[in-house]
Design an enzyme around this catalytic site. Structure first.
Site, mmCIF file in Angstrom:
data_model
loop_
_atom_site.group_PDB
_atom_site.id
_atom_site.type_symbol
_atom_site.label_atom_id
_atom_site.label_comp_id
_atom_site.label_asym_id
_atom_site.label_seq_id
_atom_site.Cartn_x
_atom_site.Cartn_y
_atom_site.Cartn_z
ATOM 1 N N LYS A 1 -5.828 33.729 -58.963
ATOM 2 C CA LYS A 1 -5.657 34.590 -57.794
ATOM 3 C C LYS A 1 -5.481 36.022 -58.295
ATOM 4 O O LYS A 1 -5.335 36.261 -59.495
ATOM 5 C CB LYS A 1 -4.468 34.172 -56.937
ATOM 6 N N ARG A 2 -5.500 36.962 -57.389
ATOM 7 C CA ARG A 2 -5.291 38.354 -57.750
ATOM 8 C C ARG A 2 -3.968 38.510 -58.487
ATOM 9 O O ARG A 2 -2.987 37.850 -58.159
ATOM 10 C CB ARG A 2 -5.312 39.189 -56.461
ATOM 11 N N HIS B 1 -3.232 40.477 -42.479
ATOM 12 C CA HIS B 1 -3.291 39.613 -43.661
ATOM 13 C C HIS B 1 -2.131 39.815 -44.629
ATOM 14 O O HIS B 1 -2.179 39.284 -45.730
ATOM 15 C CB HIS B 1 -4.597 39.866 -44.428
ATOM 16 N N THR C 1 -5.854 30.897 -49.867
ATOM 17 C CA THR C 1 -7.000 29.997 -49.665
ATOM 18 C C THR C 1 -7.331 29.244 -50.951
ATOM 19 O O THR C 1 -7.929 28.175 -50.881
ATOM 20 C CB THR C 1 -8.247 30.756 -49.172
ATOM 21 N N LYS D 1 2.892 37.290 -56.463
ATOM 22 C CA LYS D 1 2.256 35.988 -56.693
ATOM 23 C C LYS D 1 2.875 35.267 -57.888
ATOM 24 O O LYS D 1 2.611 34.095 -58.122
ATOM 25 C CB LYS D 1 0.747 36.165 -56.867
ATOM 26 N N LYS E 1 -8.719 25.223 -51.514
ATOM 27 C CA LYS E 1 -9.876 24.835 -52.333
ATOM 28 C C LYS E 1 -9.455 23.844 -53.420
ATOM 29 O O LYS E 1 -10.143 22.846 -53.677
ATOM 30 C CB LYS E 1 -10.495 26.079 -52.974
#
Length: 805
Positions: free
Chosen positions: A535-536, A349, A642, A541, A646
């Site tokens: 998100k985290r 992952h 993901t 990111k 969504k």
């Protein structure tokens, strides 16, 4: 195959259960009691199916899959189970008939604190999809007492509080102490030959822990299937002579106390190692024991059992299955290894080298000595077999042991028959960079399975308004076959449909605005662009890139300019407790919000909202309301994502780099319905002479934004602002924010122009929804079932052979 229940029968069952549990009438019950009674009634409705499903698997000798994951993030079960049982309307109308409000009752369900982010949510999506497809697949993890942590903000800083989600128990679980296992830690281990010539592993001075399973039924979508999520709790061994100290009790409790203990010190890393072996050993022992009840021949284990390693955390399953087969079932090494290779498969992952787990050999050997002995032998045999073929340099670089470390990703690849990435570019990068050496040795093992999401949770549960609209326009067969959502495209020029799409989105924005007002005491403009990044919190990111743009907007307003469109920037994220840099970014976002939201010059042009304690339930509120989905990681760093899927399914327009599954989304949508910016993976890889300080010194706009971190423009961030500034200028901007900023700002300008053309924007919403169906986790799990695990699918989804994988 919905549960056949009438409103009258439900009301009778509810009243009876209230008497059984609390000996009171429903009118006298608290909301928490009403929730527990309602959940108990719903569980009763699938109890027989749960038993029948497991019996059917045994009687038909079905091959079963066990999905090993250190995280599961299921969200609340009540609404999902009602939907999958087909009883939502009956239950809600029955409660209303009794004068009860379902939505208020449902809010009293504690959210299981079993995961952190995408990894755990994906595991739960897959369990839901497997049950809905009739695949015999079960989860295996840890029953964390306190989960990750409850996030609060104090003076803008993240504070981690205990998330005591089990305080009042978990109504959905069943304790099965008769299925407990013993897990050995530490001590000394040696092999001793017995009278039959078998070598037995002898243990002394071990710290033994009892692993007790708690099972949760995973209800399939209206098909009568109920699979199992098994979570292990740690207890001390007990007999009538047991005498334990509080310190011994505490050591055992630590194993299951909290997800991801602080690994910045030796003790924290040791505890995580124990956690990983604990649930792996208990799971493997339980699986083999169950198999042995119904089969005499262990040689067929690989034909009847599949164990899937979700990321590197459960990689010790390779060595643990070897241990059980050799030490307890007395198979030879060769037979045990052949079976293990058939049974095991592995999903990687991450592309971040620091996330590929390694353990110091001395720590590993002291903590799980028998597993270390087995891994040493795996390492020796691997080198002995492969060095003559591939050379010492290559083989040593990818062996399970190297540089004094036990390398878990390499162990997982070597011990498995299948290795997959989770988006096309991610898999390509695994084979060309992160796992390139093992790809050269085992090219046939590598394959791609792009991640997916369950539309039952993210549309039917989270966005009932959009679900109703879709059902009216294209029927409800998309509930079982989400690829049928593509039929929604034919309405992209129908004014009534465009207006209806606009109303649904605005209703969802109003609901989120009400939640923000209630939670944060901040009013937001529902006609503004809701620009969302959820998100985290991690540097790659690039929440910080989003922050830079907000500062840019703020400076424009302060200089007397008016924004093209009002904006509400919405963040939700947790940072790991020991991740200081990420926590500094949280502090900066909160202080930026405080300053902007209270500046009278700004008025309703700009708001910044950071919603605390992000989890599935918070996501269900944010995602349907989003206008813009920020997927802005540096290209080549995000495995898949993901949240992007969504948000797409709920009609958000994606602002993205070509990273992870964004690329496949772009393949579906094209440039017209998705806003792409930034460096590509090849451009990042070939950017050898990057000097961020040069950009800072030459670009007036960027210099003004970055100076705001250190010149007093932004208040209350003296330390954090200086650290962020230094990371971007002095330490050369590891994730290329400055290199991508101009492109990002132009992409935001394009968002503004698109949003001003309301007809065009609503057409983009329709196109995104229509193209999202291919990213259903139902399709993804069908691919795993057929291509990796070779297991039966009872209820195959209609369009599973789409192009995504």
């Amino acid at each position: 195959m919905p549960v056949d229940i009438t409103e009258e029968k439900f009301v009778e069952d509810y009243k009876t259960k209230m008497l059984e549990m609390y000996s009171i009438d429903d009118a006298d019950a608290s909301r928490a009691q009403q929730y527990r009674v309602l959940a108990s009634v719903v569980r009763d409705y699938y109890a027989q199916n749960w038993r029948n499903t497991l019996l059917k698997y045994q009687q038909n000798d079905r091959k079963q899959v066990y999905y090993f994951s250190i995280e599961f993030l299921p969200g609340r079960f009540l609404t999902q189970n009602m939907l999958n049982l087909g009883i939502s309307e009956v239950v809600k109308s029955g409660l209303a008939k009794m004068g009860l409000d379902f939505d208020k009752i449902a809010q009293h369900e504690p959210e299981p604190g079993l995961g952190n982010g995408g990894l755990g949510r994906l595991a739960s999506e897959f369990l839901d999809s497997a049950a809905s497809e009739g695949i015999a697949m079960h989860g295996n993890g840890i029953r964390y007492q306190y989960g990750l942590f409850k996030q609060e903000f104090i003076n803008g800083y993240q504070v981690e509080l205990l998330d005591d989600w089990l305080r009042n128990g978990n109504i959905w679980e069943v304790r099965r102490e008769n299925r407990a296992c013993i897990v050995h830690f530490g001590g000394n281990v040696w092999l001793k030959e017995d009278s039959l010539g078998h070598f037995r592993a002898m243990y002394e001075n071990t710290e033994d822990v009892i692993a007790v399973p708690y099972d949760i039924g995973i209800v399939g979508y209206r098909n009568g299937t109920v699979n199992n999520l098994r979570l292990w709790s740690a207890e001390l061994p007990y007999n009538e002579h047991s005498r334990y100290t509080l310190a011994e009790k505490s050591r055992v409790n630590d194993i299951i106390e909290i997800l991801y203990p602080d690994d910045s010190n030796y003790e924290g890393r040791l505890l995580r190692l124990k956690q990983e072996y604990f649930f792996v050993s208990a799971g493997v022992q339980s699986i083999v024991r169950s198999y042995r009840k119904h089969h005499r021949n262990l040689n067929r284990l690989g034909q009847r059992i599949a164990i899937h390693i979700n990321d590197t955390h459960p990689a010790m399953a390779v060595a643990e299955l070897m241990r059980v087969l050799m030490d307890e079932e007395f198979l030879s090494w060769e037979k045990a290894w052949n079976i293990t290779n058939q049974v095991m498969s592995y999903t990687n992952h991450t592309l971040l080298s620091e996330a590929l787990e390694t353990w110091p050999e001395d720590m590993f050997a002291q903590t799980v000595p028998r597993i270390y002995q087995i891994i040493k032998e795996i390492d020796r045999r691997f080198k002995e077999l492969m060095i003559p073929i591939h050379g010492a340099d290559l083989v040593n670089s990818v062996a399970p042991l190297g540089n004094g470390q036990v390398r878990m990703a390499y162990l997982a690849v070597i011990g498995s028959h299948s290795v997959n990435g989770v988006a096309k570019i991610h898999t390509d990068l695994l084979t060309t960079s992160v796992l390139n050496g093992l790809y050269k040795i085992f090219p046939e093992r590598f394959n791609n399975k792009t991640n997916g999401v369950t539309f039952r949770r993210w549309l039917q549960v989270a966005n009932p308004g959009l679900t109703t609209l879709l059902d009216d326009k294209i029927g409800n067969n998309w509930h079982r076959d989400p690829n049928l959502l593509k039929g929604f495209n034919i309405f992209d020029k129908d004014k009534d449909t465009l207006d209806a799409v606009a109303r649904v989105k605005h209703d969802n924005k109003t609901a989120l605005a009400d939640f923000i007002s209630e939670t944060l005491r901040t009013k937001v403009n529902t006609h503004a662009i809701f620009d969302v990044q959820i998100k985290r919190l991690h540097a790659y990111k690039r929440q910080l890139l989003h922050v830079m743009y907000i500062i840019d907007e703020y400076l424009q307003i302060k200089a007397g300019h008016k924004l093209a469109n009002p904006r509400v920037h919405i963040f939700a994220a947790k940072a790991a407790p020991s991740y200081y840099y990420a926590k500094e970014i949280i502090k900066i976002i909160n202080e930026l919000a405080n300053q902007i939201n209270h500046d009278p010059v700004v008025k309703d042009q700009l708001k910044v909202i950071f919603i605390p304690n992000y989890g599935v339930s918070i996501a269900e509120k944010i995602i349907p309301a989003a206008d813009v989905s920020e997927q802005i990681s540096l290209a080549g760093k995000e495995a898949s994502g993901t949240s992007n899927m969504k948000l797409m399914a709920n009609g958000a327009v994606t602002l993205a780099t070509l990273d992870g599954a964004n690329i496949e989304m772009h393949d579906s949508l094209g440039d017209d319905d998705m806003v792409i910016f930034g460096l590509t993976v090849p451009e990042v890889e070939n950017y050898h002479d990057y000097h961020s300080a040069d950009i800072y010194n030459k670009d007036v706009r960027i210099k003004r934004i970055l100076d705001a971190f250190i010149d007093g423009t932004l208040k209350n961030i003296e330390t954090e602002g200086r650290d962020i500034f230094n990371s971007l200028v002095q330490y050369n901007d590891q994730y290329f924010l400055l290199a991508d900023y101009e492109s990002y700002a132009k992409a935001q300008d394009r968002i503004d122009k698109l949003y001003q053309d309301r007809t065009r924007w609503h057409q983009m919403i329709i196109h995104n929804i229509a193209a999202s169906g291919r990213f259903s986790s139902d399709y993804t799990i069908a691919r795993y079932a057929e291509n990796i695990w070779q297991v039966d699918i009872d209820n195959p989804v209609g369009s599973k052979f789409n192009e995504q994988n």
